[in-house]
Design a protein around this motif. Structure first.
Motif, PDB file in Angstrom:
ATOM      1  N   PRO A 136      39.616  38.313  26.557  1.00  0.00           N
ATOM      2  CA  PRO A 136      39.785  37.442  25.169  1.00  0.00           C
ATOM      3  C   PRO A 136      39.795  36.235  25.384  1.00  0.00           C
ATOM      4  CG  PRO A 136      42.217  38.211  25.847  1.00  0.00           C
ATOM      5  CD  PRO A 136      41.153  38.565  27.099  1.00  0.00           C
ATOM      6  N   PHE A 137      39.660  35.508  26.711  1.00  0.00           N
ATOM      7  CA  PHE A 137      39.895  34.194  26.840  1.00  0.00           C
ATOM      8  C   PHE A 137      38.216  33.651  27.176  1.00  0.00           C
ATOM      9  CE2 PHE A 137      44.336  35.094  27.466  1.00  0.00           C
ATOM     10  CZ  PHE A 137      44.870  33.918  26.871  1.00  0.00           C
ATOM     11  N   PRO A 138      38.229  32.434  26.820  1.00  0.00           N
ATOM     12  CA  PRO A 138      36.696  31.920  27.553  1.00  0.00           C
ATOM     13  C   PRO A 138      36.784  31.546  28.879  1.00  0.00           C
ATOM     14  CG  PRO A 138      37.850  30.552  25.618  1.00  0.00           C
ATOM     15  CD  PRO A 138      38.568  31.653  25.920  1.00  0.00           C
ATOM     16  N   HIS A 139      38.010  30.890  29.131  1.00  0.00           N
ATOM     17  CA  HIS A 139      37.949  30.544  30.674  1.00  0.00           C
ATOM     18  C   HIS A 139      39.328  30.687  31.063  1.00  0.00           C
ATOM     19  CE1 HIS A 139      36.402  27.195  33.661  1.00  0.00           C
ATOM     20  NE2 HIS A 139      36.386  28.485  34.099  1.00  0.00           N
ATOM     21  N   ALA A 140      39.626  31.405  32.077  1.00  0.00           N
ATOM     22  CA  ALA A 140      41.231  31.587  32.719  1.00  0.00           C
ATOM     23  C   ALA A 140      40.919  32.418  33.885  1.00  0.00           C
ATOM     24  CB  ALA A 140      41.734  32.785  31.798  1.00  0.00           C
ATOM     25  N   THR A 141      42.100  32.225  34.507  1.00  0.00           N
ATOM     26  CA  THR A 141      42.405  32.689  35.936  1.00  0.00           C
ATOM     27  C   THR A 141      43.184  34.245  35.629  1.00  0.00           C
ATOM     28  OG1 THR A 141      44.458  31.736  36.288  1.00  0.00           O
ATOM     29  CG2 THR A 141      42.669  30.764  37.384  1.00  0.00           C
ATOM     30  N   ILE A 142      42.644  35.118  36.305  1.00  0.00           N
ATOM     31  CA  ILE A 142      43.291  36.637  36.379  1.00  0.00           C
ATOM     32  C   ILE A 142      44.600  36.384  37.314  1.00  0.00           C
ATOM     33  CG2 ILE A 142      43.120  38.884  36.590  1.00  0.00           C
ATOM     34  CD1 ILE A 142      40.017  38.486  36.056  1.00  0.00           C
ATOM     35  N   TRP A 156      29.945  39.130  40.721  1.00  0.00           N
ATOM     36  CA  TRP A 156      30.048  40.551  40.887  1.00  0.00           C
ATOM     37  C   TRP A 156      29.975  41.523  39.648  1.00  0.00           C
ATOM     38  CZ3 TRP A 156      31.122  42.016  46.036  1.00  0.00           C
ATOM     39  CH2 TRP A 156      31.369  40.984  46.943  1.00  0.00           C
ATOM     40  N   ALA A 157      30.165  42.727  39.867  1.00  0.00           N
ATOM     41  CA  ALA A 157      30.145  43.772  38.658  1.00  0.00           C
ATOM     42  C   ALA A 157      31.444  43.375  37.824  1.00  0.00           C
ATOM     43  CB  ALA A 157      30.193  45.195  39.129  1.00  0.00           C
ATOM     44  N   LEU A 158      32.254  43.312  38.428  1.00  0.00           N
ATOM     45  CA  LEU A 158      33.752  42.968  37.554  1.00  0.00           C
ATOM     46  C   LEU A 158      34.335  41.840  37.949  1.00  0.00           C
ATOM     47  CD1 LEU A 158      35.590  46.431  37.161  1.00  0.00           C
ATOM     48  CD2 LEU A 158      34.094  45.263  35.525  1.00  0.00           C
ATOM     49  N   SER A 159      35.069  40.721  37.189  1.00  0.00           N
ATOM     50  CA  SER A 159      35.399  39.505  37.495  1.00  0.00           C
ATOM     51  C   SER A 159      36.768  39.844  38.366  1.00  0.00           C
ATOM     52  CB  SER A 159      35.775  38.683  36.290  1.00  0.00           C
ATOM     53  OG  SER A 159      34.288  38.495  35.621  1.00  0.00           O
ATOM     54  N   ASP A 160      37.061  39.170  39.159  1.00  0.00           N
ATOM     55  CA  ASP A 160      38.096  39.326  39.915  1.00  0.00           C
ATOM     56  C   ASP A 160      39.391  38.483  39.895  1.00  0.00           C
ATOM     57  OD1 ASP A 160      36.888  37.678  41.479  1.00  0.00           O
ATOM     58  OD2 ASP A 160      37.014  38.634  43.493  1.00  0.00           O
ATOM     59  N   ASP A 161      39.128  37.212  40.163  1.00  0.00           N
ATOM     60  CA  ASP A 161      40.162  35.973  40.057  1.00  0.00           C
ATOM     61  C   ASP A 161      39.877  35.338  38.778  1.00  0.00           C
ATOM     62  OD1 ASP A 161      37.754  34.929  40.920  1.00  0.00           O
ATOM     63  OD2 ASP A 161      38.554  33.444  42.117  1.00  0.00           O
ATOM     64  N   ARG A 162      38.743  35.399  38.071  1.00  0.00           N
ATOM     65  CA  ARG A 162      38.529  34.476  37.119  1.00  0.00           C
ATOM     66  C   ARG A 162      37.576  34.882  35.971  1.00  0.00           C
ATOM     67  NH1 ARG A 162      36.763  27.989  36.800  1.00  0.00           N
ATOM     68  NH2 ARG A 162      37.387  27.881  39.095  1.00  0.00           N
ATOM     69  N   VAL A 163      37.869  34.844  34.846  1.00  0.00           N
ATOM     70  CA  VAL A 163      37.109  35.132  33.516  1.00  0.00           C
ATOM     71  C   VAL A 163      36.181  33.909  33.144  1.00  0.00           C
ATOM     72  CG1 VAL A 163      38.243  37.189  32.927  1.00  0.00           C
ATOM     73  CG2 VAL A 163      38.917  35.077  31.921  1.00  0.00           C
ATOM     74  N   ARG A 164      35.028  33.775  32.645  1.00  0.00           N
ATOM     75  CA  ARG A 164      34.327  32.923  32.422  1.00  0.00           C
ATOM     76  C   ARG A 164      33.781  32.869  30.913  1.00  0.00           C
ATOM     77  NH1 ARG A 164      33.854  33.788  37.965  1.00  0.00           N
ATOM     78  NH2 ARG A 164      34.091  31.661  39.077  1.00  0.00           N
ATOM     79  N   HIS A 165      33.851  33.941  30.194  1.00  0.00           N
ATOM     80  CA  HIS A 165      33.655  33.925  28.727  1.00  0.00           C
ATOM     81  C   HIS A 165      34.232  35.142  28.075  1.00  0.00           C
ATOM     82  CE1 HIS A 165      30.677  37.566  28.761  1.00  0.00           C
ATOM     83  NE2 HIS A 165      30.461  37.259  29.998  1.00  0.00           N
ATOM     84  N   ILE A 166      34.447  34.860  26.814  1.00  0.00           N
ATOM     85  CA  ILE A 166      34.795  35.845  26.066  1.00  0.00           C
ATOM     86  C   ILE A 166      34.154  37.116  25.949  1.00  0.00           C
ATOM     87  CG2 ILE A 166      35.287  36.648  23.678  1.00  0.00           C
ATOM     88  CD1 ILE A 166      36.766  34.323  23.633  1.00  0.00           C
ATOM     89  N   GLY A 167      34.470  38.200  26.607  1.00  0.00           N
ATOM     90  CA  GLY A 167      33.973  39.458  26.914  1.00  0.00           C
ATOM     91  C   GLY A 167      33.714  39.884  28.168  1.00  0.00           C
ATOM     92  N   ASP A 168      34.060  38.914  28.975  1.00  0.00           N
ATOM     93  CA  ASP A 168      33.823  39.135  30.704  1.00  0.00           C
ATOM     94  C   ASP A 168      34.618  40.289  31.076  1.00  0.00           C
ATOM     95  OD1 ASP A 168      33.021  38.466  33.303  1.00  0.00           O
ATOM     96  OD2 ASP A 168      33.830  36.370  33.231  1.00  0.00           O
TER      97      ASP A 168
END
Lengths: 853, 167
Positions: free
Chosen positions: A50-56, A101-113
């Motif tokens: 739900p975040f455009p840019h965030a660490t997981i 990669w197929a799924l984001s591991d440490d960081r998301v980079r757009h809404i819907g990642d």
């Protein structure tokens, strides 16, 4: 059906033969990916950022795993452990392509990642459980625009890049400074195009069927490129050490032999082109990312070691417009899950996902300068292009390669003495960038917009400026300043001249004056372009040396023992009616009815390999050309055998309506079945007649050209732009099926109208996507799209195969013609159109009715 | 309250055949048509009621099956695309007309357009082109620019007219 398809005696090519696809598609018997339900299939839902840019920071899936019907919840920890990253493909000098990669591991980079994948007994249960996946994020500063991306202090989307600049390349043709200094005036404008989305009516979807006995994967997918999907899934799901790959390859003799034969044949076919390749792209990638060669080697060796590649089986597809030409991260996650669980899995994207992560395109800023003399002679062109690629490049083709095409095509059909272009690609926190119908089309929009701006500055008519600068037949053959040959198939001038006969400019001016008295604002806009579909033989090397190897198209034609004709294409139809047009082409070559021809597509076990599939307006010129040549070859074989049986010379044999006979003696003819049967009688295992042909358009080729003329009627009470008339004069050479060509043109124009007046994948200043339903992303309806008037010119090319592409053209020309018409309508109010997107508020601002806030 | 386990038995007549179905109360009519009845000619384009791909005829009137709970269809008569052609495979005049006019390309939206057209022509056998445009404005097509579909409706009008006078 046969009543539709009587042989006219003139052949099928050139006639609006009714579609053979319709019997199944119009009766509800199509087989789209969502209709496929293997036994015991698990349904997938993705958990998205739900975040455009965030660490997981942490993902807790325990509640989701306990939810009813859930079989598995997989995150990057599980999926990425058994997959490889998407590697850089088409590397260019000065470009960095992020590995992802197929799924984001440490960081998301757009809404819907995508961050997790839930698999359950039904889609409802999967979506219920997806809501129970808890992800802790720490928000990072978002990069929401090109301006943000270029700010040195902005947060980096990809740590290994130079800030957020992924590509920066400048090229000059001719002496740009000297020409700009010598010209009377320089006119400069900054133009910008909003983010758009392809939006096929069918969303993305993939069903992966696992054979419980062998583990073999059969991948049903809404893809434009079945073979690429197969290879990418094979490559990215084979994660093993290089040592074990080498050992496995060494042990498997069949595989080794097949590989060496395949490599030899590819090298032989593309010898000239491969010799031109340079490695500067790989070097600039390596400077930024030392890990990429290791991944590439591991993937390459894994492919050699892998003994069971998936089968891709793609049948009816509900549109794509380029978006389904990419292999998507979800596909890899699904394949990995299917392998890990040993269960069939199904994912049908919903529309919100599709608007968010199904592919975006065309968000570009262009600063364009034209050096011009007072008499309207355009002498020099300078372009500074910046593309907002979002967070992830489409795979295998991202924005970098598209800028190369834009650069080659930017000068259009005009004579320029010099041209300079800088192209940059930036990363932002937005949805991924994919090809969208004429991915390079903003060269036409920006150029044709600028021609009008130049004309207005010089107080000349836009038509006059075009005619003064446009290359005409007397100058051919010549070259575009960027390299490609211009021959008589570059008939843009002819299309413009025809358009001027079709539209009566004097009558329009009278109408405009009358309308003005009633307070209505009428305008007219022209746009001209030529498109490389397939382009002259030197086209691809002008874009990117060595990339010719990508463009070959292979087709196979066979005559079976029962006399039936089967043609196999690597094209991947998704609305373009390949089945009908290829039946027409093969039927004419072989002298049979189109009902006698069967077209096979989309099944990687049976169709020839292609690195592209359907895209780039290839279906007619390259796909059709390959079908024509393979059919001709199989005809030659058939006639040879028939001549032997009839004790005649091959030169005396003709085929009419499936009857093979000595010319003038049809009563003593043979059927296809009789001739084929004679071969199988002596050797029952023989495949009677079988020809595979590789065709890259060399020596044929040519340009596809058009002039678009848009009329607008603007209501300044509401800002509504009506289009009372829209004219296209196009030249795609000899037409295989006029009704199908017209359909392609109209559909492209409709998307162009949407692009200018209705559609925007708009993000706010925090990189939050604002258009996630069809209530916000407005697809034009019957009320917005007028009837389109189409006129054809059919210029023959010097080569043997004359078909030229028409899939993308409508959308290439339309945005320029519409925006030019709008500026023309509002010119009296001092309007200057610099954005492609012109919704009602912008129209009212341009007209000075309301003030921008 | 959890609805996930709740079910309901409904009776619907689909393409002339009356069926009893036990469905989860939360399921949409479109899901039941596609998954339970196996009538996959009804397509889902947006699942939020805008694109019209899922249009069916509910007691003769066009309805978005993605916006209706299956439970709401209890006791009604439904026509899907599979119910248009004759059992011998002969196309309905609207299908034939769309074929004759090269109406569709990818045809993912086609069922919705054709069922809307059937309802339109039942209410107004000779609509003007403007009326056709208005009536079809609730269905989205991304391939054709609509002209060939509107031509198809006009062809259907002529075809039905001829068939009527033949009879």
């Amino acid at each position: 059906m046969s009543a539709d398809h009587q042989t006219s005696g003139l052949g099928f090519v050139g006639q609006s033969v009714k579609r053979v696809e319709d019997q199944r598609l119009l009766t509800g018997n199509g087989r789209y990916v969502a209709d496929i339900n293997p036994p015991g299939v698990l349904h997938a839902a993705f958990v998205r950022s739900p975040f455009p840019h965030a660490t997981i920071d942490r993902i807790n899936v325990s509640a989701a795993r306990r939810a009813p019907g859930v079989v598995a919840v997989m995150t990057a920890a599980e999926i990425n452990a058994i997959t490889n990253p998407f590697p850089p493909f088409l590397m260019l000098d000065g470009m960095y392509t992020p590995l992802f990669w197929a799924l984001s591991d440490d960081r998301v980079r757009h809404i819907g990642d995508p961050v997790a994948l839930v698999l359950a007994e039904s889609r409802h249960l999967a979506e219920d459980a997806a809501e129970l996946v808890e992800v802790d994020y720490t928000a990072l500063e978002p990069v929401a625009s090109i301006a943000d991306a270029l700010r040195p202090t902005s947060r980096q989307v990809w740590p290994k890049a130079d800030g957020n600049l992924l590509y920066d390349s400048s090229t000059e043709y001719g002496d740009v400074d000297a020409v700009f200094a010598a010209a009377d005036r320089v006119i400069t404008e900054r133009l910008s195009c909003q983010r758009q989305s392809n939006q096929p009516m069918e969303t993305r979807g993939t069903v992966i069927e696992v054979d419980p006995r062998t583990g073999h994967l059969t991948v049903h997918s809404a893809t434009q490129t079945s073979h690429v999907l197969r290879w990418v899934l094979a490559a990215l799901t084979e994660k093993r050490s290089m040592g074990s790959s080498i050992a496995a390859f060494a042990r498997n003799k069949d595989r080794r032999t097949a590989f060496i034969a395949g490599a030899r044949s590819f090298m032989a076919t593309n010898k000239d082109s491969l010799g031109n390749q340079d490695n500067s792209g790989a070097r600039s990638q390596f400077r930024k990312d030392r890990s990429f060669p290791i991944h590439m080697q591991r993937i390459g060796l894994g492919l050699l070691a892998k003994d069971d590649y998936p089968t891709v089986l793609a049948q009816d597809i509900g549109g794509g417009f380029g978006a389904k030409g990419s292999v998507h991260r979800e596909d890899v996650a699904l394949a990995a899950a299917a392998i890990a669980l040993g269960r069939s899995v199904k994912w049908i994207e919903d529309r919100v996902e599709n608007l968010t992560d199904g592919g975006h395109a065309r968000e570009e800023d262009l600063t364009v300068s034209i050096a011009v003399d007072h008499d309207g002679t355009m002498r020099g062109l300078k372009v500074d292009l910046i593309v907002d690629q979002g967070a992830y490049p489409g795979f295998p083709v991202g924005a970098g390669f598209t800028t190369q095409i834009m650069q080659v095509m930017f000068p259009g059909s005009y004579r320029f003495e010099a041209f300079g272009m800088r192209s940059r690609v930036v990363a932002t926190n937005k949805g991924k960038y994919v090809a969208y119908r004429g991915p390079w089309a903003n060269e036409t929009w920006a150029r044709e917009r600028m021609v009008d701006i130049v004309a207005r500055a010089l107080r000349m008519s836009p038509v006059e400026v075009r005619l003064r600068n446009m290359i005409g037949e007397s100058e051919m053959p010549t070259h575009m300043i960027t390299g490609p040959t211009i021959d008589e198939t570059m008939s843009v001038r002819k299309t413009l001249e025809r358009a001027l006969q079709v539209v009566d400019l004097d009558a329009f001016e009278r109408e405009r004056a009358e309308a003005a008295e009633q307070g209505r604002h009428l305008g007219i806009g022209f746009a001209c372009y030529h498109e490389a579909a397939p382009g002259p033989p030197d086209y691809m090397d002008s874009v990117n040396a060595g990339s010719d190897a990508l463009t070959a198209e292979v087709a196979r034609a066979t005559i079976e023992a029962d006399g039936s004709v089967v043609v196999y294409t690597s094209q991947m139809p998704h609305g373009q009616s390949h089945e009908t047009t290829y039946s027409q082409v093969a039927a004419d070559e072989l002298g049979v009815s189109i009902d006698d021809v069967k077209v096979v597509w989309g099944d990687t076990r049976r169709t020839p390999f292609s690195l592209i599939g359907t895209g780039g307006s290839r279906g007619g010129p390259l796909g059709g050309g390959a079908i024509k040549r393979s059919s001709r070859e199989v005809r030659r074989m058939l006639i040879e055998e028939a001549a032997r049986m009839l004790e005649a010379s091959v030169d005396d044999i003709e085929i009419v309506g499936g009857n093979i006979h000595v010319a003038g003696v049809p009563s003593r003819g043979l059927t296809f079945a009789e001739v084929a049967g004679a071969v199988t009688a002596t050797d029952p295992s023989a495949h009677p007649f079988d020809a595979t042909v590789t065709y890259n358009g060399k020596g044929d080729g040519g340009w596809s050209c058009a002039t678009h003329v848009c009329f607008v009627d603007i209501d300044l009470d509401t800002g509504k732009v009506a289009i009372p008339r829209y004219v296209v004069v196009e030249d795609c050479g000899p037409i295989i099926n006029p009704a199908i060509v017209d359909g392609q043109v109209r559909g492209g124009v409709a998307q162009g109208i949407g692009a200018v007046l209705y559609e925007s994948s708009i993000y706010d200043e925090s990189a939050n996507l604002q258009a996630t339903t069809y209530m916000d992303y407005l697809i034009p309806t019957t009320m917005e799209i007028p009837d389109i008037e189409i006129h054809h010119i059919e210029t023959l090319s010097p080569g043997e195969n004359d078909f030229r592409g028409v899939g993308e053209g409508g959308m290439i020309g339309a945005p320029a013609a519409i925006t030019n018409a709008i500026e023309d309508a509002l010119a009296g109010r001092g309007a200057r159109v610099t954005t492609q997107y012109l919704p009602p508020t912008t129209i009212l601002e341009l007209a000075g009715v309301i003030r921008p806030d | 309250m959890t609805l996930a386990g709740d079910t309901l038995t409904i009776s619907v007549t689909v393409n002339g055949e009356t069926t009893e179905l036990t469905v989860e109360t939360r399921r949409m009519l479109s899901d039941v048509i596609r998954d339970d009845l196996g009538l996959t000619g009804t397509h889902l384009g947006c699942e939020h009621g805008v694109c019209g791909a899922c249009t069916i005829l509910l007691d003769g009137r066009p309805a978005r099956s993605c916006l209706m709970l299956a439970a709401q269809a209890d006791g009604s008569e439904i026509t899907t695309i599979e119910g248009l052609a004759s059992t011998d495979g002969t196309m309905h005049p609207v299908q034939q007309a769309m074929h004759d006019s090269h109406g569709f390309q990818c045809a993912f939206c086609a069922s919705g357009f054709m069922l809307t057209t059937v309802a339109l022509l039942a209410a107004e056998p000779k609509p003007s082109r403007e009326r056709i445009r208005r009536e079809l404005s609730g269905n989205l097509c991304r391939c054709t620019g609509y002209q060939s579909i509107i031509d198809g409706v006009e062809t259907a009008v002529a075809l039905i007219d001829t068939e009527g006078s033949d009879r």
